[in-house]
Design a protein around this motif. Structure first.
Motif, PDB file in Angstrom:
ATOM      1  N   UNK A   1       0.884  -1.233  -0.097  1.00 54.02           N
ATOM      2  CA  UNK A   1       0.076   0.100   0.001  1.00 54.02           C
ATOM      3  C   UNK A   1       0.961   1.360  -0.057  1.00 54.02           C
ATOM      4  N   UNK A   2       0.299   2.372  -0.247  1.00 52.70           N
ATOM      5  CA  UNK A   2       0.894   3.673  -0.285  1.00 52.70           C
ATOM      6  C   UNK A   2       1.454   4.018   1.129  1.00 52.70           C
ATOM      7  N   UNK A   3       2.790   4.418   1.202  1.00 50.74           N
ATOM      8  CA  UNK A   3       3.399   5.052   2.662  1.00 50.74           C
ATOM      9  C   UNK A   3       3.761   3.593   3.341  1.00 50.74           C
ATOM     10  N   UNK A   4       3.954   2.642   2.472  1.00 49.36           N
ATOM     11  CA  UNK A   4       4.486   1.397   3.501  1.00 49.36           C
ATOM     12  C   UNK A   4       5.657   0.989   2.202  1.00 49.36           C
ATOM     13  N   UNK A   5       6.838   0.706   2.766  1.00 53.29           N
ATOM     14  CA  UNK A   5       7.814   0.048   1.975  1.00 53.29           C
ATOM     15  C   UNK A   5       8.434  -1.152   2.678  1.00 53.29           C
ATOM     16  N   UNK A   6       9.341  -1.690   1.706  1.00 47.64           N
ATOM     17  CA  UNK A   6      10.016  -3.091   2.262  1.00 47.64           C
ATOM     18  C   UNK A   6      10.894  -2.782   3.790  1.00 47.64           C
ATOM     19  N   UNK A   7      11.242  -1.833   3.729  1.00 43.77           N
ATOM     20  CA  UNK A   7      11.952  -1.199   4.766  1.00 43.77           C
ATOM     21  C   UNK A   7      11.165  -1.453   6.289  1.00 43.77           C
TER      22      UNK A   7
ATOM     23  N   UNK B   1      -9.072  -7.654  12.241  1.00 42.14           N
ATOM     24  CA  UNK B   1      -7.924  -7.436  12.896  1.00 42.14           C
ATOM     25  C   UNK B   1      -6.829  -8.210  12.117  1.00 42.14           C
ATOM     26  N   UNK B   2      -7.139  -8.671  11.096  1.00 44.77           N
ATOM     27  CA  UNK B   2      -6.032  -9.303   9.884  1.00 44.77           C
ATOM     28  C   UNK B   2      -5.152  -8.368   9.405  1.00 44.77           C
ATOM     29  N   UNK B   3      -5.715  -7.045   9.262  1.00 52.46           N
ATOM     30  CA  UNK B   3      -4.988  -5.765   8.873  1.00 52.46           C
ATOM     31  C   UNK B   3      -4.980  -4.619   9.844  1.00 52.46           C
ATOM     32  N   UNK B   4      -5.300  -4.866  10.788  1.00 49.56           N
ATOM     33  CA  UNK B   4      -5.328  -3.970  11.904  1.00 49.56           C
ATOM     34  C   UNK B   4      -3.908  -3.415  12.321  1.00 49.56           C
ATOM     35  N   UNK B   5      -3.332  -2.511  12.382  1.00 52.84           N
ATOM     36  CA  UNK B   5      -2.110  -2.013  12.417  1.00 52.84           C
ATOM     37  C   UNK B   5      -0.911  -2.433  11.569  1.00 52.84           C
ATOM     38  N   UNK B   6      -1.456  -2.881  10.200  1.00 59.31           N
ATOM     39  CA  UNK B   6      -0.534  -3.175   8.941  1.00 59.31           C
ATOM     40  C   UNK B   6       0.224  -2.034   8.786  1.00 59.31           C
ATOM     41  N   UNK B   7       1.573  -2.285   8.379  1.00 59.06           N
ATOM     42  CA  UNK B   7       2.367  -3.505   8.292  1.00 59.06           C
ATOM     43  C   UNK B   7       2.930  -4.080   9.624  1.00 59.06           C
TER      44      UNK B   7
ATOM     45  N   UNK C   1     -11.669  -8.995   1.609  1.00 57.66           N
ATOM     46  CA  UNK C   1     -10.678  -8.523   0.680  1.00 57.66           C
ATOM     47  C   UNK C   1     -11.136  -7.647  -0.398  1.00 57.66           C
ATOM     48  N   UNK C   2     -12.543  -7.786  -0.693  1.00 61.23           N
ATOM     49  CA  UNK C   2     -12.837  -6.917  -1.868  1.00 61.23           C
ATOM     50  C   UNK C   2     -13.359  -5.556  -1.093  1.00 61.23           C
ATOM     51  N   UNK C   3     -13.647  -5.401  -0.097  1.00 58.39           N
ATOM     52  CA  UNK C   3     -14.160  -4.350   0.344  1.00 58.39           C
ATOM     53  C   UNK C   3     -13.693  -3.750   1.778  1.00 58.39           C
ATOM     54  N   UNK C   4     -13.404  -4.471   2.698  1.00 56.76           N
ATOM     55  CA  UNK C   4     -13.034  -4.088   3.728  1.00 56.76           C
ATOM     56  C   UNK C   4     -11.700  -3.671   3.764  1.00 56.76           C
ATOM     57  N   UNK C   5     -10.799  -4.678   3.227  1.00 53.54           N
ATOM     58  CA  UNK C   5      -9.251  -4.384   2.764  1.00 53.54           C
ATOM     59  C   UNK C   5      -9.078  -3.254   1.967  1.00 53.54           C
ATOM     60  N   UNK C   6      -9.885  -3.034   1.104  1.00 52.41           N
ATOM     61  CA  UNK C   6      -9.738  -1.755   0.198  1.00 52.41           C
ATOM     62  C   UNK C   6      -9.911  -0.524   0.980  1.00 52.41           C
ATOM     63  N   UNK C   7     -10.830  -0.664   1.987  1.00 55.60           N
ATOM     64  CA  UNK C   7     -11.243   0.617   2.844  1.00 55.60           C
ATOM     65  C   UNK C   7     -10.097   0.714   3.884  1.00 55.60           C
TER      66      UNK C   7
ATOM     67  N   UNK D   1      -6.630  -0.274   3.762  1.00 54.71           N
ATOM     68  CA  UNK D   1      -5.131   0.025   3.282  1.00 54.71           C
ATOM     69  C   UNK D   1      -5.408   0.750   1.801  1.00 54.71           C
ATOM     70  N   UNK D   2      -6.540   0.980   1.181  1.00 56.37           N
ATOM     71  CA  UNK D   2      -6.476   1.731  -0.048  1.00 56.37           C
ATOM     72  C   UNK D   2      -6.224   0.735  -1.146  1.00 56.37           C
ATOM     73  N   UNK D   3      -6.056   1.406  -2.381  1.00 57.17           N
ATOM     74  CA  UNK D   3      -6.194   0.684  -3.625  1.00 57.17           C
ATOM     75  C   UNK D   3      -4.512   0.585  -3.848  1.00 57.17           C
ATOM     76  N   UNK D   4      -4.177  -0.637  -4.356  1.00 57.30           N
ATOM     77  CA  UNK D   4      -2.873  -0.963  -4.754  1.00 57.30           C
ATOM     78  C   UNK D   4      -2.786  -2.141  -5.649  1.00 57.30           C
TER      79      UNK D   4
END
Length: 415
Positions: free
Chosen positions: A16-22, A164-170, A287-293, A295-298
């Protein structure tokens, strides 16, 4: 190579935006998934394959023999150099013109040649013992990994709240249990990818191969992008019904028909509820709706959803086959047909008359089409081209059958 890898693992595609491999680099305080971890799956896949061979040889086979599972394969066709050459070099399904030519050349009647080719095709099919051993191995593995997944996931917050699967990601450190779960599942599917070429050949080989490829890609990509918590839910959801399927097949091979029928009915219900109900409403919706909301689109999110949708298409296809098999069983009463013709399907042991509905338990994940022909009950000897060369289904003289295969088109030659 470094340039190719840098292009392939482009952050703007996978993250996602603002997330890097670092952000996903392991530190002394926390461990995160690394692509290098997945190399472990290759030697482990080989180990799993070797464990399977040992399991089938020293555990499954003795169990099968103790349960009186049929050890002999289909009856072998009578050796004939001319027919063998045609079978191996030209065609396994000769047309009428070729059959007539072979009939004149060998002085056999056409039906004897048809029987020879049918028996020769059946000769390449595995014995019931072999299929029992394969099913017992898969049953054992699925039972183990499903039990492990349930015991682990019931303690996690994301089982009860998928957000909770993406809460606080990454910033989601990799738990040792998740790492083990992922590596074992990936290793198992890699072993299936390679062993599929030497395993029992089924009619849906291409579909299953596609399923394994999609599964390996999903496991790999979700691990690298640290979406492992979502992946553990998909694992557990899929493994549960596979246990029941393999149990139903083993019961069928042991001729425990009532148990087999019950298990298949249970499998059909669990499979359809899981794959057509829970999976789309819980996993795909997230994954289609909640994850998009969240983390945004990537770009990778679209790839992820595309692969998950491919699985859903396969679920629909297999569910159709299950429902179709169940409908045929119910509509035919105690007769189950595998070809739509009014024929008692012999399964792996010949004609099982009046054995109740749902005889074909080998519907479902293996295309519900691993149907064995009952032609192993036939004779292999040639017969001269005389009007008396045909015999009835019960073995007496007549003109309406050939040793159990009616000539009036009421029963298929090969299911």
């Amino acid at each position: 190579m470094a340039g190719i890898l840098a292009w392939f693992w482009n952050e703007r595609f996978w993250l996602p935006h603002n997330v890097t491999w670092a952000d996903l680099q392991s530190t002394e305080e926390a461990t995160f998934p690394q692509a290098e971890d997945l190399y472990l799956a290759f030697p482990l896949a080989f180990c799993i394959f070797m464990i399977r061979l040992l399991f089938e040889r020293f555990i499954a086979k003795p169990c099968a023999l103790g349960l009186k599972v049929q050890a002999n394969g289909p009856q072998k066709a009578q050796p004939n150099a001319i027919l063998e050459k045609v079978f191996t070099a030209i065609t396994k399904h000769p047309d009428e013109k070729r059959l007539e030519g072979l009939s004149k050349q060998l002085d056999w009647d056409v039906r004897s040649i048809q029987r020879w080719f049918r028996q020769r095709r059946n000769q390449e099919k595995p014995s019931t013992l072999t299929k029992f051993c394969e099913s017992m191995w898969r049953f054992t593995f699925y039972l183990y990994i499903f039990t492990y997944g349930v015991r682990f996931l019931k303690k996690t917050p994301w089982l009860w709240n998928i957000r909770q699967c993406w809460n606080g990601y990454p910033n989601q450190p990799l738990m040792p249990d998740v790492h083990y779960y992922y590596i074992v599942e990936l290793s198992f599917y890699w072993s299936l990818m390679f062993s599929q070429f030497i395993d029992i050949k089924r009619k849906d080989f291409g579909i299953m191969f596609t399923h394994h490829i999609v599964t390996v890609l999903l496991i790999t990509f979700s691990y690298v992008t640290n979406l492992t918590q979502l992946g553990t839910l998909v694992f557990c959801l899929h493994d549960g019904s596979d246990i029941i399927l393999e149990a139903a097949k083993m019961a069928n091979y042991c001729k425990c028909q009532k148990l087999s029928d019950l298990l298949f009915l249970t499998f059909a219900i669990v499979f359809i509820v899981n794959r057509l109900g829970i999976y789309p409403l819980w996993i795909l919706n997230a994954t289609l709706f909640e994850l998009y909301e969240a983390l945004g689109s990537f770009p990778f999110l679209w790839v992820l959803n595309m692969l998950l949708m491919v699985l859903q298409v396969l679920h629909c296809f297999w569910s159709y086959l299950i429902i179709k098999a169940a409908y045929k069983a119910i509509s035919k009463g105690k007769r189950v047909v595998s070809t739509g013709l009014d024929c008692k399907d012999g399964g792996s042991t010949g004609s099982l008359k009046g054995k109740g509905p749902f005889l074909r338990q080998e519907v479902a994940k293996d295309n519900l089409s691993d149907v064995e022909s009952s032609s192993d009950e036939e004779e292999t000897g040639p017969r001269s081209k005389t009007p008396h060369s045909t015999i009835t289904a019960n073995g007496t003289g007549g003109a309406n059958g050939t040793n159990g295969y009616l000539t009036g088109g009421t029963c298929s030659e090969e299911h």
